[in-house]
Design an enzyme around this catalytic site. Sequence first.
Site, PDB file in Angstrom:
ATOM      1  N   ARG A   1       3.828  25.171  -1.157  1.00 36.23           N
ATOM      2  CA  ARG A   1       3.934  25.676  -2.538  1.00 36.23           C
ATOM      3  C   ARG A   1       2.652  25.391  -3.281  1.00 36.23           C
ATOM      4  O   ARG A   1       1.753  24.739  -2.772  1.00 36.23           O
ATOM      5  CB  ARG A   1       5.074  24.935  -3.241  1.00 36.23           C
ATOM      6  CG  ARG A   1       4.848  23.413  -3.189  1.00 36.23           C
ATOM      7  CD  ARG A   1       5.892  22.657  -3.984  1.00 36.23           C
ATOM      8  NE  ARG A   1       5.939  21.261  -3.593  1.00 36.23           N
ATOM      9  CZ  ARG A   1       5.231  20.281  -4.129  1.00 36.23           C
ATOM     10  NH1 ARG A   1       4.367  20.543  -5.084  1.00 36.23           N
ATOM     11  NH2 ARG A   1       5.349  19.040  -3.716  1.00 36.23           N
TER      12      ARG A   1
ATOM     13  N   LYS B   1       9.981  17.068   7.719  1.00 38.56           N
ATOM     14  CA  LYS B   1       8.771  16.307   8.044  1.00 38.56           C
ATOM     15  C   LYS B   1       8.666  16.107   9.554  1.00 38.56           C
ATOM     16  O   LYS B   1       7.570  16.021  10.105  1.00 38.56           O
ATOM     17  CB  LYS B   1       8.774  14.962   7.324  1.00 38.56           C
ATOM     18  CG  LYS B   1       8.575  15.079   5.814  1.00 38.56           C
ATOM     19  CD  LYS B   1       8.326  13.703   5.213  1.00 38.56           C
ATOM     20  CE  LYS B   1       8.688  13.630   3.747  1.00 38.56           C
ATOM     21  NZ  LYS B   1       7.654  14.131   2.855  1.00 38.56           N
TER      22      LYS B   1
ATOM     23  N   GLU C   1       7.521   5.598  10.727  1.00 42.10           N
ATOM     24  CA  GLU C   1       6.065   5.706  10.720  1.00 42.10           C
ATOM     25  C   GLU C   1       5.498   4.316  10.522  1.00 42.10           C
ATOM     26  O   GLU C   1       6.094   3.495   9.834  1.00 42.10           O
ATOM     27  CB  GLU C   1       5.624   6.570   9.516  1.00 42.10           C
ATOM     28  CG  GLU C   1       5.071   7.895   9.894  1.00 42.10           C
ATOM     29  CD  GLU C   1       4.764   8.762   8.666  1.00 42.10           C
ATOM     30  OE1 GLU C   1       4.453   8.250   7.592  1.00 42.10           O
ATOM     31  OE2 GLU C   1       4.857   9.986   8.834  1.00 42.10           O
TER      32      GLU C   1
ATOM     33  N   HIS D   1       5.111   6.056  -5.164  1.00 35.37           N
ATOM     34  CA  HIS D   1       4.704   7.038  -4.160  1.00 35.37           C
ATOM     35  C   HIS D   1       4.490   8.417  -4.768  1.00 35.37           C
ATOM     36  O   HIS D   1       4.545   9.423  -4.081  1.00 35.37           O
ATOM     37  CB  HIS D   1       5.714   7.152  -3.007  1.00 35.37           C
ATOM     38  CG  HIS D   1       5.939   5.869  -2.276  1.00 35.37           C
ATOM     39  ND1 HIS D   1       4.924   5.172  -1.664  1.00 35.37           N
ATOM     40  CD2 HIS D   1       7.064   5.153  -2.065  1.00 35.37           C
ATOM     41  CE1 HIS D   1       5.425   4.085  -1.108  1.00 35.37           C
ATOM     42  NE2 HIS D   1       6.712   4.037  -1.341  1.00 35.37           N
TER      43      HIS D   1
HETATM   44  P1  ADP Z   1       2.776  17.338  -5.874  1.00 38.40           P
HETATM   45  O1  ADP Z   1       2.546  16.896  -4.476  1.00 38.40           O
HETATM   46  O2  ADP Z   1       2.621  18.791  -6.121  1.00 38.40           O
HETATM   47  O3  ADP Z   1       2.053  16.496  -6.804  1.00 38.40           O
HETATM   48  P2  ADP Z   1       5.209  15.975  -6.480  1.00 38.40           P
HETATM   49  O4  ADP Z   1       5.606  15.241  -5.269  1.00 38.40           O
HETATM   50  O5  ADP Z   1       4.716  15.212  -7.637  1.00 38.40           O
HETATM   51  O6  ADP Z   1       4.281  17.163  -6.081  1.00 38.40           O
HETATM   52  O7  ADP Z   1       6.397  16.869  -6.936  1.00 38.40           O
HETATM   53  C1  ADP Z   1       6.246  17.871  -7.899  1.00 38.40           C
HETATM   54  C2  ADP Z   1       7.573  18.138  -8.503  1.00 38.40           C
HETATM   55  O8  ADP Z   1       8.479  18.579  -7.521  1.00 38.40           O
HETATM   56  C3  ADP Z   1       8.203  16.933  -9.125  1.00 38.40           C
HETATM   57  O9  ADP Z   1       8.959  17.412 -10.197  1.00 38.40           O
HETATM   58  C4  ADP Z   1       9.088  16.398  -8.017  1.00 38.40           C
HETATM   59  O10 ADP Z   1      10.121  15.628  -8.558  1.00 38.40           O
HETATM   60  C5  ADP Z   1       9.555  17.679  -7.387  1.00 38.40           C
HETATM   61  N1  ADP Z   1       9.830  17.610  -5.950  1.00 38.40           N
HETATM   62  C6  ADP Z   1       8.933  17.685  -4.950  1.00 38.40           C
HETATM   63  N2  ADP Z   1       9.537  17.673  -3.756  1.00 38.40           N
HETATM   64  C7  ADP Z   1      10.853  17.599  -3.994  1.00 38.40           C
HETATM   65  C8  ADP Z   1      12.012  17.570  -3.170  1.00 38.40           C
HETATM   66  N3  ADP Z   1      11.952  17.650  -1.848  1.00 38.40           N
HETATM   67  N4  ADP Z   1      13.211  17.472  -3.758  1.00 38.40           N
HETATM   68  C9  ADP Z   1      13.286  17.424  -5.100  1.00 38.40           C
HETATM   69  N5  ADP Z   1      12.242  17.473  -5.929  1.00 38.40           N
HETATM   70  C10 ADP Z   1      11.046  17.554  -5.398  1.00 38.40           C
HETATM   71  P1  ADP Z   2       6.635  13.080  -0.294  1.00 38.76           P
HETATM   72  O1  ADP Z   2       7.269  14.229   0.435  1.00 38.76           O
HETATM   73  O2  ADP Z   2       7.593  12.295  -1.086  1.00 38.76           O
HETATM   74  O3  ADP Z   2       5.417  13.517  -1.032  1.00 38.76           O
HETATM   75  P2  ADP Z   2       4.809  11.834   1.619  1.00 38.76           P
HETATM   76  O4  ADP Z   2       5.050  11.697   3.073  1.00 38.76           O
HETATM   77  O5  ADP Z   2       3.827  12.857   1.211  1.00 38.76           O
HETATM   78  O6  ADP Z   2       6.179  12.096   0.887  1.00 38.76           O
HETATM   79  O7  ADP Z   2       4.386  10.420   1.054  1.00 38.76           O
HETATM   80  C1  ADP Z   2       4.204  10.178  -0.338  1.00 38.76           C
HETATM   81  C2  ADP Z   2       3.315   8.959  -0.532  1.00 38.76           C
HETATM   82  O8  ADP Z   2       3.873   7.809   0.103  1.00 38.76           O
HETATM   83  C3  ADP Z   2       1.934   9.079   0.091  1.00 38.76           C
HETATM   84  O9  ADP Z   2       1.035   9.733  -0.766  1.00 38.76           O
HETATM   85  C4  ADP Z   2       1.558   7.640   0.336  1.00 38.76           C
HETATM   86  O10 ADP Z   2       1.129   7.024  -0.855  1.00 38.76           O
HETATM   87  C5  ADP Z   2       2.876   7.013   0.719  1.00 38.76           C
HETATM   88  N1  ADP Z   2       3.057   7.028   2.188  1.00 38.76           N
HETATM   89  C6  ADP Z   2       3.680   7.970   2.918  1.00 38.76           C
HETATM   90  N2  ADP Z   2       3.645   7.669   4.229  1.00 38.76           N
HETATM   91  C7  ADP Z   2       2.965   6.509   4.341  1.00 38.76           C
HETATM   92  C8  ADP Z   2       2.602   5.656   5.443  1.00 38.76           C
HETATM   93  N3  ADP Z   2       2.946   5.942   6.689  1.00 38.76           N
HETATM   94  N4  ADP Z   2       1.919   4.531   5.154  1.00 38.76           N
HETATM   95  C9  ADP Z   2       1.595   4.211   3.890  1.00 38.76           C
HETATM   96  N5  ADP Z   2       1.901   4.957   2.827  1.00 38.76           N
HETATM   97  C10 ADP Z   2       2.592   6.094   3.023  1.00 38.76           C
HETATM   98 MG    MG Z   3       3.752  14.311  -0.187  1.00 38.21          MG
END
Ligand code: ADP
Ligand code: ADP
Ligand code: MG
Length: 496
Positions: free
Chosen positions: A294, A118, A202, A237
């Site tokens: 992906r 990230k 952040e 989240h």
């Molecule tokens: P999307 O953004 O496609 O909705 P999710 O965050 O819900 O994705 O993740 C989709 C699937 O991938 C879930 O099964 C989640 O647990 C898995 N997943 C996503 N990122 C990771 C990661 N960095 N490590 C392990 N599992 C992950």
């Molecule tokens: P992941 O890799 O687990 O998907 P993200 O950075 O995409 O992580 O964050 C997942 C979710 O967490 C976001 O969709 C949002 O709801 C919350 N989130 C992430 N960053 C922030 C932020 N700076 N402030 C508020 N909510 C956040």
């Molecule tokens: Mg995300």
Amino acid sequence: MSAIRKLLIANRGEIALRIMRSAREMGIRTVAVFSEADRAAPHVRYADEAVCVGPPPSAQSYLQMDVIIAAAQATGADAIHPGYGFLSENAVFARKVREAGLIFVGPSAESIEMMGSKIAAKQAARRMNVPLVPGVDEAITDRNAAKGIAAEVGYPVLIKASAGGGGKGMRVVPSEADFDEQLDRAVSEAVASFGDGSVFIEKYITSPKHIEIQVLGDQHGNIVHLFERECSIQRRHQKVVEEAPSAVLTPAIREAMGQCAVDVARACGYYGAGTVEFIVDENLDFYFLEMNTRLQVEHPVTELITGVDLVKEMIRVAEGQVLPFRQEDLSIRGHAIEIRVCAEDPRNQFLPDVGTLRTYRRPQGNGVRVDDGVEEGMDIPIYYDPMIAKLITYAATREEAAQKMVRAIDEYHISGVQTTLPFCRFAMQHEAFLSGRFDTRFVSLYFTPEVLDEAPDADEEALAAFLAARFWESGKAATAKAPVRTSVSKWKQNRS
Ligand code: ADP
Ligand code: ADP
Ligand code: MG
């Protein structure tokens, strides 16, 4: 250009089936892999061939890179599609697949590597002048310096694992007094879950919308975006309801976000399907969050509003073909909503529920799409993600897509495990959702288990159908709680 004739799908469940269906339509033969827990799973039977890759735990099966690559070679597959989760964002795997002389249906290992961090992703976005969530785009190395940054950014802040994903590896820090404890926890969680203790800071945006842009690029430098998906209804989240287009974006903001997403993709030499995620505040100012390299769980809503089959396009791009459309060829038609049907108990903090699918009957009808990988009588394995299906509706307008969703949920009969369906039904009819004025706090602001005990509708006929469904489902005389009528009228008042 090298045509793909046989594709191995390194995944399970609904996404494995969804990918196989598109491959089959393209005349491509399919190879499934499966763990011992999935021997009888639908994706195994659907495939032309199937290979067992190990015992139930994913670390011993679906994450076994060398075993999966060997399965592709043994069956004569020429390509591997990783789906989502598992190995889909693993640069080492993408590289190994290519080194084995196979096509990886996805971006280059270098793109995955860059966006898998990230921190590196934020740095790339900054270089393209894409707005970032206030904070730092460097790993925390010094506790006191980090505290200084947090104070500057202003509490609450979020400490985030650079390698995080799936909603894991994030800690909200309300004030400086909590900083040390949360930092220690964030680092140890990041090490335990992702094998990388890098964390950064952040600003925690308190009422954000999550809006993301689908991008698609080919290996010849063409990149387009396929508009946005709004995914603000989340628990832990993680998304549970997604839709396209967003109810609130203006055409100008949509275009600006689309352009930023294409820029981010360009910054990492992207090809294939990918998603650039943004946080959007009340003023509709948007900030880059991360890029997922992906196919995304919620990709069907984009397919429905654009008419593009994303899996087919991914396969064509992997073969070296040029994208068949330019940006100006793409447009939005209608509205699509997806809900994730997870084996979770919304009455018990959405904790995963295990059991046997005693009843499993899908809804049908015009504008209703079910992507699933389960069937009646199956045990829901405890080893994997609790998502069992996705229910997607499509209609000319947002209102109609939401009404269709309620109808489809009512016709979805699942017993044996608790699911997110009742929560999603509640969300579909909530005033905040219907008005479009909702953010990622939806669950915490509006949802309590009690709302599920209220009657879905005071209308006598609907009530009778509701009770009858419960009766048949439980297989014994109605144990259903009497609906709370006062709450229904209250809900109706709130609505008008
Ligand atoms: P999307 O953004 O496609 O909705 P999710 O965050 O819900 O994705 O993740 C989709 C699937 O991938 C879930 O099964 C989640 O647990 C898995 N997943 C996503 N990122 C990771 C990661 N960095 N490590 C392990 N599992 C992950
Ligand atoms: P992941 O890799 O687990 O998907 P993200 O950075 O995409 O992580 O964050 C997942 C979710 O967490 C976001 O969709 C949002 O709801 C919350 N989130 C992430 N960053 C922030 C932020 N700076 N402030 C508020 N909510 C956040
Ligand atoms: Mg995300």
